[in-house]
Design an enzyme around this catalytic site. Structure first.
Site, PDB file in Angstrom:
ATOM      1  N   SER A  68     -38.723  16.341 -30.074  1.00 36.83           N
ATOM      2  CA  SER A  68     -38.346  17.696 -30.515  1.00 36.83           C
ATOM      3  C   SER A  68     -38.893  18.760 -29.578  1.00 36.83           C
ATOM      4  O   SER A  68     -39.862  18.531 -28.857  1.00 36.83           O
ATOM      5  CB  SER A  68     -38.921  17.971 -31.910  1.00 36.83           C
ATOM      6  OG  SER A  68     -38.682  16.898 -32.760  1.00 36.83           O
TER       7      SER A  68
HETATM    8  N1  SAH Z   1     -41.674  12.890 -33.634  1.00 32.45           N
HETATM    9  C1  SAH Z   1     -41.109  12.260 -32.465  1.00 32.45           C
HETATM   10  C2  SAH Z   1     -39.641  12.523 -32.270  1.00 32.45           C
HETATM   11  C3  SAH Z   1     -38.834  11.970 -33.392  1.00 32.45           C
HETATM   12  S1  SAH Z   1     -37.164  11.635 -32.986  1.00 32.45           S
HETATM   13  C4  SAH Z   1     -41.892  12.613 -31.213  1.00 32.45           C
HETATM   14  O1  SAH Z   1     -42.855  13.388 -31.287  1.00 32.45           O
HETATM   15  O2  SAH Z   1     -41.559  12.081 -30.158  1.00 32.45           O
HETATM   16  C5  SAH Z   1     -36.716  10.867 -34.475  1.00 32.45           C
HETATM   17  C6  SAH Z   1     -37.168   9.447 -34.589  1.00 32.45           C
HETATM   18  O3  SAH Z   1     -36.876   9.006 -35.918  1.00 32.45           O
HETATM   19  C7  SAH Z   1     -36.413   8.488 -33.657  1.00 32.45           C
HETATM   20  O4  SAH Z   1     -37.334   7.810 -32.855  1.00 32.45           O
HETATM   21  C8  SAH Z   1     -35.690   7.542 -34.625  1.00 32.45           C
HETATM   22  O5  SAH Z   1     -35.592   6.215 -34.149  1.00 32.45           O
HETATM   23  C9  SAH Z   1     -36.568   7.635 -35.854  1.00 32.45           C
HETATM   24  N2  SAH Z   1     -35.934   7.244 -37.115  1.00 32.45           N
HETATM   25  C10 SAH Z   1     -34.673   7.480 -37.547  1.00 32.45           C
HETATM   26  N3  SAH Z   1     -34.492   6.952 -38.786  1.00 32.45           N
HETATM   27  C11 SAH Z   1     -35.683   6.382 -39.144  1.00 32.45           C
HETATM   28  C12 SAH Z   1     -36.158   5.680 -40.298  1.00 32.45           C
HETATM   29  N4  SAH Z   1     -35.382   5.436 -41.369  1.00 32.45           N
HETATM   30  N5  SAH Z   1     -37.439   5.244 -40.301  1.00 32.45           N
HETATM   31  C13 SAH Z   1     -38.265   5.464 -39.243  1.00 32.45           C
HETATM   32  N6  SAH Z   1     -37.883   6.113 -38.127  1.00 32.45           N
HETATM   33  C14 SAH Z   1     -36.599   6.564 -38.074  1.00 32.45           C
END
Ligand code: SAH
Length: 227
Positions: free
Chosen positions: A75
């Site tokens: 993000s």
């Molecule tokens: N907070 C992260 C960015 C998140 S991007 C950072 O600092 O880099 C969103 C993430 O959520 C992705 O890696 C995606 O694979 C994950 N995601 C999506 N659905 C999910 C679920 N049901 N459980 C766990 N992770 C999930």
């Protein structure tokens, strides 16, 4: 002599990154409204360039979201600061994060609360995040690979829950795993149309606040969007 020069170079590079981080925090986080000095300081400290793939490392301290592989994104710095500010952390909380991604947000959180439990659905991303967290010598983050829409029942209840992917609605298990007076921050909506919601537990019911627009990848899982 050569070794000395290398460590001089390294120190100069560290200073350059610290300078870029300070600019990022001033221009893209504080200037856009994040006020909590603890959050701004934590973001000045966490080496964001180590979390992003090397092809985009030059943009690590810019304002935007960046690709991190597996069709996911880290993000924008503002959103990380803004969502963490909405959690109103005091330093001792047990926090659940859904969507570890690179681990960047988990590391910022780890400096502001007691313990972070973070769930990532994709194995490759989780493994890399674990490696970076270990390399940075951080000991209050636990990461697991799972569908985070179920929450983390073994570790519940949580003081705070932060979801870094957009859901159709607040997953019911997450509401159940929130402490009385706990807070949960989550983007709700489809790609291209999302609102950030802050849910506060008040005894047996929940109060929901709209905290502006958001732009996240989908939360995919049993209580999220279907694959
Ligand atoms: N907070 C992260 C960015 C998140 S991007 C950072 O600092 O880099 C969103 C993430 O959520 C992705 O890696 C995606 O694979 C994950 N995601 C999506 N659905 C999910 C679920 N049901 N459980 C766990 N992770 C999930």
């Amino acid at each position: 002599m050569a070794a000395l020069r290398r460590s001089d170079d390294q120190a100069a590079q560290e200073r350059e990154f610290a300078h870029l981080r300070a600019l990022m925090v001033d221009r893209h986080v504080a200037a856009r409204g994040v006020k909590d000095p603890r959050i701004l300081q934590a973001m000045r400290e966490v080496p964001r360039h180590l979390f992003v793939p090397s092809v985009v490392a030059a943009k690590a301290y810019g304002p935007g979201a960046l690709p991190i592989g597996s069709k996911q994104t880290i993000s924008q710095p503002f959103i990380v600061g803004h969502m963490i500010e909405l959690l109103e952390l005091t330093g001792s909380e047990k926090v659940l994060e859904i969507g570890t991604g690179t681990g960047y947000q988990a590391v910022v959180l780890s400096k502001l609360c007691g313990k972070v439990f973070s769930i990532e659905r994709l194995n490759d991303l989780a493994l890399r995040a674990v490696e970076i967290v270990r390399a940075l010598n951080i000991h209050n983050i636990t990461i697991k690979v799972f569908d985070g829409t179920y929450g983390w029942s073994d570790q519940a209840l949580f003081d705070r829950i932060i979801v870094a992917a957009a859901a159709p609605e607040v997953p019911e298990p997450l509401l159940q795993q929130l402490k009385r007076t706990g807070k949960l921050v989550i983007p709700i909506g489809t790609e291209g149309s999302q609102r950030l919601a802050r849910v506060t537990r008040v005894g047996t019911s929940w109060q929901v606040e709209d905290c502006g627009t958001a732009e996240f990848v989908p939360l995919v899982g049993r209580f999220g969007w279907k694959e």
